[in-house]
Design a protein around this motif. Structure first.
Motif: not given
Lengths: 371, 371
Positions: B1-10, B250-251, B255-260
């Motif tokens: 299953x591909x969810x709508x959202x999946x929390x990303x952890x750094x 997260x903060x 930069x990386x999160x936004x780029x992706x």
């Protein structure tokens, strides 16, 4: 330096937070939130529990649930934390402050009836230091005058009241609603955190809606409605799963935590008897209907000067003892917005009550020897 | 299953939480809270920031700060989350709902002036999908009619607006106040969480008091008053250090999160052009004054039936696409308490907008091939 408080960790907090993160859901109302709700509902027989981001928020939910409106009056002790009052002031209530008992900072049950008017909507007993107010008297007044009772059980986890019927009831299970705190200074902690207990079943459905920002999202997830939307006022009262996972690690160890804390309390109490007598200091009183939950150990000094001398003496030995509330009736906010009653007992506790260091890993002997 | 959202952890979230715990302070307003405040104040030039337990709570703080009273009117889009409205309804406001733009779910700036009355106190632009409202128009109206502007920037972290002066301003820095969300569905997350930005300096001191439960505790710790007490209304708006530590991890990686995320968005946008044209589906519009912050990718279908067909098709391939708000003007709550305006554009987005899966670790190709 021996601090006044030091958060105690059971060792599993980080493990459960990692697990919550692995489960892929870290917003509120997930696996660990449910475990915490179940724990309280089973262990203490609370009808329904909802974790909140603070005890303040739980009190705010209570104020919304009982429909506090402009001009309603709410009776509570003056010797309490600002949130007890602000939660109701935010909904338009006028706060009527009750004096404390002469033998205890909790509000004097005998003086409550005189404060009730046609506008009174609720009584908010605060179980100070985890010691029960005399709930039979309060519930009976509430019944007689058709008032709601909201227990401010911020400090009262795992504490009990035995009324005239001889049944031992957990604090938080007696009023229509009750609020607990898991702030880092409490017995069981999650940094910031709280919980609303809904004992009166007629509030259960609306409580869930208010908790979920005024939407019927919970009913939607149970399949009771086909889409969820805005149905009521409400807020984002629920904490993240990160907070709930932390709390769960604490709850798993509540028996051990309580055993250690109560033993600390008893050690203070027993070993300070002679010293207190000699210095005209009063040690905490636990009425026969109440239990001691090892939340706090306080002294009632004979004067503000004596209290300051003890604070200074302990400070010179790197020990931090702290006083507690400035009675709300004499605060800047109340002076500006309300009448200022004369509450001598409440003033006494503001001036003379001193809290000694109290936490799981404390070595009581060091404090006793320093006094 | 591909969810709508999946929390990303750094990867550093747990490390910082452990560190917060080791520092011995896990209640709010500690080391990590300060780091987060500093980050936002430096990176985006926000005048003053205060972390909150949710974006809802940040909006509630804003409503208290601008002194919303019974009968005040607040203008906001109908196509928004309930909390945008409830935060002001809780203080007694009447909500005046604005229609969305024909080319974007954000509110139609051209239709705002007609909604302003003598009772209007504030305008709350919602930067839907992180795309700026036309802030020059809104700020100019606010100036003309002496209104407050509170940016609901829940989805708008790291997004920008370039007005007539040619200066690129971060969203959240333009209104008198702004609210951000760090809910797990956002770009930068802490499970539940939010932040109030105070751009109008006249609010700074009172914001701190309201944040600290209506006490002058912050001034006390700075040595400005000799004890702290109840001075105002307020709540426990601050999150624990556990939440702030998570957010800090997260903060550090924004930069990386936004780029992706932006690259995901562009891939969706570029690769769905032909398909959208063929199916009479509209792809998101980003006006020339706005930027895209990679928060969300949505389609505007030609009908509710077409939307359902796409949801069903994706579901059959184990992919979860979800619609968004039921417009607040047509909600049960508004129907009971307010007039129901006719808002055709808002209804269109309620019926026809569909959000495709969107998260850091998403493989966009799988979704595109499934459409």
């Amino acid at each position: 330096m021996i601090p006044f408080n030091k958060p105690y960790l059971t060792g599993k907090e980080i493990v459960y937070i990692e697990d919550a993160v692995k489960k892929g859901k870290i917003s509120g109302n997930g696996y660990y939130t449910q475990r915490c709700h179940d724990f309280f509902e089973k262990k203490y027989g609370f009808n329904k529990c909802l974790l909140t981001t603070s005890c303040t928020d739980a009190l705010e939910m209570a104020a919304i649930l009982i429909n506090i409106k402009e001009g309603d009056e709410v009776i509570m002790p003056s010797f309490t934390f600002v949130s007890t009052a602000n939660a109701f002031v935010l909904r338009g209530a006028k706060i009527v402050f009750a004096d404390s008992r002469s033998d205890h900072p909790g509000m004097d049950e005998e003086k409550l009836e005189a404060l009730i008017t046609a506008k009174t909507k609720a009584i908010v007993p605060v179980h100070y230091a985890g010691v029960a107010c005399d709930m039979d008297k309060i519930m009976s007044l509430a019944h007689q005058y058709n008032l709601f009772v909201i227990e401010d059980a911020a400090q009262a986890i795992d504490s009990f009241y035995t009324g005239k019927d001889g049944i031992r009831k957990p604090l938080g299970s007696i009023g229509h609603l009750a609020a607990f705190s898991f702030h880092e200074t409490k017995n069981i902690i999650s940094g910031e955190g709280g919980m609303l207990v809904i004992n009166d079943k007629s509030f259960a459905q609306r409580a869930e809606i208010i908790w979920e920002k005024g939407t019927n999202r919970s009913a939607f997830f149970r399949g009771e409605v086909d889409k969820y939307s805005w149905v009521d006022i409400g807020s984002s009262f629920l904490p993240s799963e990160i907070v709930a996972a932390f709390l769960w690690a604490q709850l798993e160890n509540i028996e051990d935590i309580q055993k250690v804390r109560i033993s600390h309390w008893e050690k203070y109490y027993n070993e300070l008897q002679d010293w207190a007598l000699k210095n005209e200091i009063t040690l905490p009183v636990v009425p026969s209907y109440a239990t001691n939950n090892g939340h706090m150990f306080y002294l009632v000094c004979k004067s503000i000067e004596q209290r300051q001398a003890i604070i200074d003496k302990l400070k010179s030995k790197d020990i931090l003892a702290v006083f507690h509330y400035i009675s709300l009736h004499s605060s800047v906010f109340n002076k500006t917005n309300n009448i200022i009653p004369e509450l001598n007992q409440s003033d006494k506790y503001s001036d003379c009550l001193l809290r000694l260091p109290f936490f799981y890993e404390l070595n009581i002997r060091e404090i006793i020897e320093a006094l």
